[in-house]
Design a protein around this motif. Structure first.
Motif, PDB file in Angstrom:
ATOM      1  N   HIS A 121      59.890  53.083  41.825  1.00 62.91           N
ATOM      2  CA  HIS A 121      60.538  54.367  42.147  1.00 62.91           C
ATOM      3  C   HIS A 121      61.417  54.852  40.995  1.00 62.91           C
ATOM      4  O   HIS A 121      62.491  55.388  41.210  1.00 62.91           O
ATOM      5  N   ALA A 147      55.492  54.609  40.958  1.00 64.29           N
ATOM      6  CA  ALA A 147      55.656  54.545  42.411  1.00 64.29           C
ATOM      7  C   ALA A 147      56.115  53.169  42.882  1.00 64.29           C
ATOM      8  O   ALA A 147      56.747  53.049  43.926  1.00 64.29           O
ATOM      9  N   ARG A 159      53.555  61.187  48.280  1.00 69.04           N
ATOM     10  CA  ARG A 159      52.972  60.015  47.614  1.00 69.04           C
ATOM     11  C   ARG A 159      52.326  60.471  46.307  1.00 69.04           C
ATOM     12  O   ARG A 159      51.423  61.292  46.304  1.00 69.04           O
TER      13      ARG A 159
END
Length: 154
Positions: A112, A109, A46
């Motif tokens: 992606h 994030a 992460r």
């Protein structure tokens, strides 16, 4: 004050100065650290959006798409993971599909996708950044040539 006490004060002051200097240098380095990742790492680790990282691997076959101006989209793969990359700028002359590449920028994030501000391609047929080569060897993508030189591909 006695000479012994004066020396002690000078040593304590000098030590304090050195300690502060070391802390400032450590802080400066912590602000400029860029971590290196492979595409498969980004699927398991992460990373906060906007964190500056380096992404390395191979330019995926058939993934290079050029847009208006100097905007380019492509994918970086390590054999087990693929990350889409967008870049605005002039690509290195040796940039092409199947080529080793290291990109530097920020990972989003949410989507992606990786937004690169720097793209580095290997500079001749025998060179690839050590971190990238080691990781590709671990993934089984990098093969050893019969003449004793490392080579990419089948």
């Amino acid at each position: 004050m006695t000479p012994k006490r004066t020396r002690l004060m000078i040593i304590a002051g000098g030590s304090g100065f050195i300690f502060v200097a070391v802390l400032l240098v450590a802080f400066a380095f912590s602000q400029s650290i860029t971590y290196f990742f492979m595409p498969s790492d980004l699927a398991t680790i992460r990373i906060a959006s906007g964190t500056r990282i380096r992404l390395g691997g191979l330019v995926a076959e058939g993934s290079v798409r050029r847009s208006q101006g100097s905007r380019v989209a492509f994918s970086v793969t390590d054999g087990s993971g693929t990350v889409p990359v967008s870049y605005t700028g002039i690509l290195p002359d040796l940039f092409r599909e199947g080529q080793g590449v290291v990109t530097e920028g920020a990972f989003d994030a949410v989507s992606h996708a990786f937004v690169a501000d720097t793209v580095l391609a290997k500079h001749d047929e025998n060179y690839m950044p050590k971190d990238v080569a080691d990781r590709l060897k671990e993934e089984g993508v990098w093969e050893y040539d019969v003449v004793g030189k490392d080579a990419i591909g089948e």
